[in-house]
Design an enzyme around this catalytic site. Structure first.
Site, PDB file in Angstrom:
ATOM      1  N   ARG A 142      18.933  -4.295  11.053  1.00  0.00           N
ATOM      2  CA  ARG A 142      19.182  -5.805  10.404  1.00  0.00           C
ATOM      3  C   ARG A 142      21.148  -5.793   9.852  1.00  0.00           C
ATOM      4  NH1 ARG A 142      15.024  -7.311   5.464  1.00  0.00           N
ATOM      5  NH2 ARG A 142      15.686  -5.290   5.355  1.00  0.00           N
ATOM      6  N   LYS A 164       1.249   3.593   6.478  1.00  0.00           N
ATOM      7  CA  LYS A 164      -0.719   4.098   6.080  1.00  0.00           C
ATOM      8  C   LYS A 164      -1.529   2.827   5.733  1.00  0.00           C
ATOM      9  CE  LYS A 164       1.678   4.070   1.418  1.00  0.00           C
ATOM     10  NZ  LYS A 164       3.079   4.723   0.973  1.00  0.00           N
ATOM     11  N   VAL A 183       0.161  10.466   5.353  1.00  0.00           N
ATOM     12  CA  VAL A 183      -0.553  10.364   3.975  1.00  0.00           C
ATOM     13  C   VAL A 183       0.261  11.591   4.051  1.00  0.00           C
ATOM     14  CG1 VAL A 183      -3.183  11.971   3.470  1.00  0.00           C
ATOM     15  CG2 VAL A 183      -3.125   9.917   5.356  1.00  0.00           C
ATOM     16  N   GLY A 230       2.411  12.979   3.195  1.00  0.00           N
ATOM     17  CA  GLY A 230       4.220  13.505   2.815  1.00  0.00           C
ATOM     18  C   GLY A 230       3.418  14.134   3.434  1.00  0.00           C
ATOM     19  N   ILE A 278       2.823  17.422   3.930  1.00  0.00           N
ATOM     20  CA  ILE A 278       1.713  18.397   3.394  1.00  0.00           C
ATOM     21  C   ILE A 278       0.924  17.895   4.982  1.00  0.00           C
ATOM     22  CG2 ILE A 278      -0.692  19.222   3.087  1.00  0.00           C
ATOM     23  CD1 ILE A 278      -0.255  17.722   0.474  1.00  0.00           C
ATOM     24  N   GLY A 334      12.853   5.808  -9.157  1.00  0.00           N
ATOM     25  CA  GLY A 334      11.882   5.504  -7.878  1.00  0.00           C
ATOM     26  C   GLY A 334      11.062   5.890  -7.549  1.00  0.00           C
ATOM     27  N   GLU A 359       7.325   1.527  -7.547  1.00  0.00           N
ATOM     28  CA  GLU A 359       8.413   0.367  -6.844  1.00  0.00           C
ATOM     29  C   GLU A 359       8.092  -0.864  -8.284  1.00  0.00           C
ATOM     30  OE1 GLU A 359       9.566  -0.019  -4.589  1.00  0.00           O
ATOM     31  OE2 GLU A 359       8.543   1.659  -3.070  1.00  0.00           O
ATOM     32  N   LYS A 372      -5.082   6.151   2.325  1.00  0.00           N
ATOM     33  CA  LYS A 372      -4.622   7.448   2.501  1.00  0.00           C
ATOM     34  C   LYS A 372      -6.094   7.992   2.656  1.00  0.00           C
ATOM     35  CE  LYS A 372      -0.382   7.304   0.104  1.00  0.00           C
ATOM     36  NZ  LYS A 372       0.580   8.308  -1.233  1.00  0.00           N
TER      37      LYS A 372
END
Length: 447
Positions: free
Chosen positions: A46, A103, A130, A132, A134, A185, A188, A203
């Site tokens: 943006r 996801k 799903v 990260g 892994i 962090g 949220e 997931k």
């Protein structure tokens, strides 16, 4: 070296920036592994960024990027289920392969997206959606392709795992740890998706479809969060040799037992598991998935479930797969999708209509905490109700009275159909000597 493969990255947040950094850092390795030059030609953002290579086109018109002749693979990392869906469908329509970490979008609209991709002879890859970094999608679709998967259990939300770890290790209350998770962090500002299990359910829907060859059915996942877990229960579980983890389960039931229904359990909830189980010792923000398959048996996959590096690693693993597909076809051929692994591991026309079991049909063990007056015969009344319901007790822990003559009685049961437990709890709560609602947490030995 063959012609360059051109990438577009839609979204320059944490993950999108991580992908750019990974490509810049490891470009020589990527070329050596794929035999192709890989380059970013366009990014969707943006606002213009000064830290982006000036040779890369920056554009806020995502639909234009998705249709650009200057792009072979579209990487979607903008999130959400509206604009992201429109952009992905537009990219597919224009013959682009797609890589996504989304996801929620796939869990809710994946059946439509994958079917559209098949029609247009392109592929939608989603390793980053799903767990990260892994590579659990690749493991289940390819590494376990010869196995029949019986069940899987996973810590697939790092925020929930961080909260449960801090509560156990440091004796901190839920609200306190959640606040820190937000500051760090991990969670949220609105943590609902994490603490209520919705993120994990997204997931799990993907994992279950790959495991059992069924359509995506996110709306049928039973979902229970961790907001009601107290330090009291965490400590009692430890005393009994268990730990509480927020887990997702996908279980195939063959209907062999007298009360067992045939079908598939899809459930996300807090669960007591043995302290010595490998899954019980995956702590902090780590993710892990335990898969039980035949003939291989149990295998555990563990690592970082989120973050720029972990997610970018998974995104680029998908990109590399697609680069190899593009490299093995004639340049005049758009897709070559027929030589790629099916989206949900099974040939689309072979997906099964195996029913998803309702909550009352699920089978688990239970941890029950009952508060009652310290009167003679109370424990006998409770155990009689459980026995009459066909529920076998595995262990009982009765603690000293701690207020106004009330005692907490903790009971562990062997696996039982949920409907039987519902009836038993209803009767226990009607006892004059029971002073509060029964606290129940599911229990699984992971055997």
């Amino acid at each position: 070296m063959s012609k360059s493969i051109k990438l577009a990255i839609l979204g320059l947040g944490t993950v999108g920036t991580g992908v750019i950094n990974l490509i810049n850092d490891n470009l020589d390795e990527l070329k050596r592994r794929s035999g192709r030059d890989i380059m970013i030609t366009e990014v969707g953002t943006r606002r213009q960024r000064d830290d982006i290579d000036p040779n890369i086109i920056q554009n806020s018109d995502l639909m234009a990027i998705a249709a650009s002749d200057n792009v072979d693979i579209v990487i979607e990392v903008i999130g959400g289920t509206t604009l992201a869906k429109d952009v992905i469908m537009h990219a597919i329509k224009n013959g682009k392969h797609v890589v996504t970490a989304n996801k929620a979008l796939l869990a809710e609209h994946g059946n439509e997206i994958f079917a559209f991709a098949e029609q247009h002879n392109v592929h939608v890859a989603y390793e980053a959606a799903v767990a990260g970094g892994i590579p659990i999608i690749k493991v289940m679709r390819e590494g376990l392709a010869a196995n029949k998967i019986d069940w899987l259990a996973g810590i697939i939300n790092g925020t929930g795992n961080f909260i449960m770890t801090e509560m156990r290790d440091k004796g901190r209350p839920f609200a306190d740890v959640l606040s820190e998770a937000q500051e760090l962090g991990y969670a949220e500002a609105d943590p609902t998706f994490d603490v209520e299990g919705i993120d994990a359910a997204h997931k799990l829907a993907l994992l279950a479809s790959i495991a059992f060859g069924i359509p995506l059915q996110f709306d049928k996942v039973y979902c229970e969060g961790i907001t009601g877990i107290t330090l009291q229960d965490v400590n009692y579980a430890e005393e009994l040799g268990y730990r509480i983890k927020h887990l997702g389960f996908a279980v195939r039931r063959d209907g062999a037992g007298n009360d067992e229904a045939a079908g598939i359990e899809l459930r996300v909830h807090p669960t007591l598991i043995p302290q010595n189980a490998l899954l019980a010792n995956v702590n902090g923000v780590k993710n892990a998935v335990l898969v039980n398959s035949h003939p291989l048996g149990q295998t555990l996959y563990c690592g970082d479930g989120a973050g720029a590096g972990a997610t970018a690693s998974a995104v680029m693993a998908d990109v590399m797969d697609l680069v190899r597909v593009l490299g093995s076809k004639d340049d005049n051929d758009v897709g070559n999708n027929g030589h790629h692994v099916p989206h949900l591991a099974f040939i689309p026309e072979q997906l099964s209509d195996t029913p998803i079991l309702r909550a009352e049909q699920m089978i688990t063990g239970y941890y029950l905490r009952v508060h009652a007056y310290d009167n003679p015969g109370v424990l006998a009344d409770i155990t009689r109700i459980l026995s009459d319901a066909g529920i076998n007790i595995d262990a009982i822990l009765q603690k000293p009275a701690h207020k106004l003559g009330q005692v907490p009685v903790i009971i562990l049961t062997l696996p039982v159909v949920e409907s039987q437990m519902n009836l038993a709890i209803e009767k226990i709560e009607k006892l004059d000597t029971v002073t509060d609602k029964v606290v129940r947490i599911r229990l699984d030995e992971l055997a």
